[in-house]
Write a protein that holds these residues in place. Structure first.
Motif, PDB file in Angstrom:
ATOM      1  N   HIS A  79       0.839  -1.194   0.000  1.00  0.00           N
ATOM      2  CA  HIS A  79       0.000   0.000   0.000  1.00  0.00           C
ATOM      3  C   HIS A  79       0.875   1.245   0.000  1.00  0.00           C
ATOM      4  CE1 HIS A  79      -1.993   3.227   2.473  1.00  0.00           C
ATOM      5  NE2 HIS A  79      -2.945   3.028   1.574  1.00  0.00           N
ATOM      6  N   SER A  80       0.484   2.256  -0.756  1.00  0.00           N
ATOM      7  CA  SER A  80       1.174   3.543  -0.788  1.00  0.00           C
ATOM      8  C   SER A  80       2.628   3.352  -1.213  1.00  0.00           C
ATOM      9  CB  SER A  80       1.050   4.233   0.581  1.00  0.00           C
ATOM     10  OG  SER A  80       1.421   5.584   0.499  1.00  0.00           O
ATOM     11  N   VAL A  81       3.584   3.747  -0.378  1.00  0.00           N
ATOM     12  CA  VAL A  81       4.985   3.543  -0.749  1.00  0.00           C
ATOM     13  C   VAL A  81       5.355   2.060  -0.699  1.00  0.00           C
ATOM     14  CG1 VAL A  81       6.036   3.764   1.542  1.00  0.00           C
ATOM     15  CG2 VAL A  81       7.288   4.531  -0.471  1.00  0.00           C
ATOM     16  N   ASP A 122      -3.609   1.844  -3.679  1.00  0.00           N
ATOM     17  CA  ASP A 122      -3.439   3.290  -3.443  1.00  0.00           C
ATOM     18  C   ASP A 122      -1.965   3.671  -3.484  1.00  0.00           C
ATOM     19  OD1 ASP A 122      -6.141   3.490  -3.200  1.00  0.00           O
ATOM     20  OD2 ASP A 122      -6.181   3.803  -1.046  1.00  0.00           O
ATOM     21  N   GLY A 123      -1.285   3.252  -4.527  1.00  0.00           N
ATOM     22  CA  GLY A 123       0.167   3.354  -4.552  1.00  0.00           C
ATOM     23  C   GLY A 123       0.729   4.620  -5.182  1.00  0.00           C
ATOM     24  N   ILE A 124       1.981   4.882  -4.816  1.00  0.00           N
ATOM     25  CA  ILE A 124       2.827   5.856  -5.511  1.00  0.00           C
ATOM     26  C   ILE A 124       3.670   5.033  -6.470  1.00  0.00           C
ATOM     27  CG2 ILE A 124       4.681   7.547  -5.277  1.00  0.00           C
ATOM     28  CD1 ILE A 124       3.715   7.921  -2.353  1.00  0.00           C
ATOM     29  N   TYR A 125       3.561   5.298  -7.758  1.00  0.00           N
ATOM     30  CA  TYR A 125       4.262   4.475  -8.737  1.00  0.00           C
ATOM     31  C   TYR A 125       5.371   5.226  -9.466  1.00  0.00           C
ATOM     32  CZ  TYR A 125       0.115   1.837  -7.660  1.00  0.00           C
ATOM     33  OH  TYR A 125      -0.880   1.188  -6.972  1.00  0.00           O
ATOM     34  N   ASP A 126       5.331   6.537  -9.417  1.00  0.00           N
ATOM     35  CA  ASP A 126       6.409   7.330 -10.005  1.00  0.00           C
ATOM     36  C   ASP A 126       6.593   8.580  -9.152  1.00  0.00           C
ATOM     37  OD1 ASP A 126       7.718   9.399 -11.896  1.00  0.00           O
ATOM     38  OD2 ASP A 126       7.907   7.500 -12.984  1.00  0.00           O
ATOM     39  N   HIS A 178      -7.519   1.067  -6.097  1.00  0.00           N
ATOM     40  CA  HIS A 178      -7.424   2.455  -5.631  1.00  0.00           C
ATOM     41  C   HIS A 178      -8.785   2.890  -5.113  1.00  0.00           C
ATOM     42  CE1 HIS A 178      -4.985   6.216  -5.703  1.00  0.00           C
ATOM     43  NE2 HIS A 178      -6.188   6.763  -5.580  1.00  0.00           N
ATOM     44  N   SER A 179      -8.809   3.406  -3.900  1.00  0.00           N
ATOM     45  CA  SER A 179     -10.057   3.883  -3.319  1.00  0.00           C
ATOM     46  C   SER A 179     -10.443   5.229  -3.932  1.00  0.00           C
ATOM     47  CB  SER A 179      -9.922   4.043  -1.797  1.00  0.00           C
ATOM     48  OG  SER A 179     -11.062   4.704  -1.271  1.00  0.00           O
ATOM     49  N   GLN A 189      -1.812   8.567 -10.317  1.00  0.00           N
ATOM     50  CA  GLN A 189      -0.754   7.571 -10.136  1.00  0.00           C
ATOM     51  C   GLN A 189      -1.101   6.227 -10.784  1.00  0.00           C
ATOM     52  OE1 GLN A 189       2.558   7.557  -8.746  1.00  0.00           O
ATOM     53  NE2 GLN A 189       2.215   9.699  -9.263  1.00  0.00           N
ATOM     54  N   PRO A 190      -2.284   5.636 -10.554  1.00  0.00           N
ATOM     55  CA  PRO A 190      -2.583   4.413 -11.289  1.00  0.00           C
ATOM     56  C   PRO A 190      -2.606   4.616 -12.798  1.00  0.00           C
ATOM     57  CG  PRO A 190      -4.487   5.121  -9.993  1.00  0.00           C
ATOM     58  CD  PRO A 190      -3.312   5.912  -9.531  1.00  0.00           C
TER      59      PRO A 190
END
Length: 291
Positions: A79-81, A122-126, A178-179, A189-190
């Motif tokens: 999740h997230s980072v 709910d991620g940070i991808y870049d 992603h919520s 981000q997605p």
């Protein structure tokens, strides 16, 4: 795995682990911690966090003889980072994109091959792209990533736009969640990740439709949070022009659900809706049946 490199602990997810293990007979759940960058531990920074995660993944993959789980058929969730770190584990730096940036550490090929599904929430991808949308997050990144003598340009190499799939991950299923109520990260981000994966190509492809506008509020966002509340129509149009409303050419092994989760960035993790999604993914051989 979550926490922006500076907070959260696996003890916060004991209830989720108990739910998964009891609702899925035979399902073993491992919760992973990594060292945090805090005022008390300022010397903990990149790549310490991700190396800690790699150590945990290596242990799980190599502990085959007495493991109460299938050590060559595991599911990873971040999740997230934490999603960023798991994505980094299954990808590798693209030499053409990162000549002047930090290289992400490489996870052992035999370990990569043990994971059948990657769940990114709910991620940070870049990181570099996220700073264009959320410049207020720079302080978190700087404390956790920048080492003495390094410049902010290193952020350019720490994200999916500078990565390619590792050979062992070419068949790994990817589930992107992603919520719509996430107040800290927009759908940008997605979308960035989906566009990158589409660019990398695949034999089987499909299109992903970005959901309808959702009311969200984030005062740190300086350039039009994706479909954010209290933004002008031109702002929303700008983001839509950049990212959507559809992403085409997404690999068939990548499944996306941007509507089922509910709750805030952190709150979504503590809902039975999220736990049930995880339970279904772990129980099914086909990710299409789980979502």
């Amino acid at each position: 795995m979550t926490g922006m490199w500076c907070s959260e602990d696996k003890s916060m997810f004991h209830a989720m682990a108990k739910f998964l293990s009891t609702s899925n007979p035979g399902c073993a759940v491992a919760l992973v911690n990594y060292r945090l960058t805090t005022p008390e531990t300022p010397d903990i920074n990149f790549p310490d966090h991700i190396l800690d995660v790699y150590s945990a993944l290596t242990f799980l993959a190599q502990n085959k003889q007495n493991a109460p789980y299938d050590a060559v058929n595991m599911v990873l969730a971040g999740h997230s980072v934490g999603a960023w770190m798991l994505l980094a584990a299954m990808m590798q730096s693209d030499p053409a994109s990162t000549k002047r940036a930090l290289q992400i550490p490489v996870l052992d090929a035999h370990v990569r091959a043990c994971f059948r599904t990657l769940i990114l929430v709910d991620g940070i991808y870049d990181i570099a792209e996220s700073l264009k949308e959320y410049p207020g997050y720079a302080d978190y990144y700087t404390k956790a990533i920048l080492q003495k003598g390094l410049e902010a340009s290193v952020f350019m190499g720490l994200g999916c736009n500078a990565w390619i799939w590792a050979e062992q991950a070419m068949r790994t299923n990817v589930i992107l969640l992603h919520s719509p109520e996430d107040e800290l990260l927009s759908y940008a981000q997605p979308c960035i990740l989906l566009q990158r994966l589409a660019h990398l190509g695949a034999t089987e492809q499909h299109s992903v439709t970005i959901p309808a506008p959702v009311q969200m509020h984030n005062p740190q966002n300086q350039i039009a949070c994706w479909y954010a509340g209290k933004r002008t129509g031109s702002d929303a149009a700008l983001v839509a022009q950049i990212y959507g409303p559809q992403v085409h050419g997404v690999p068939g092994r990548v499944q996306v659900d941007l509507t089922s989760l509910s709750g805030t960035h952190d709150g979504a993790l503590h809902t039975e809706v999220f736990w049930t999604v995880l339970q279904r993914i772990a129980a099914q051989d086909s990710i299409h049946e789980a979502l």
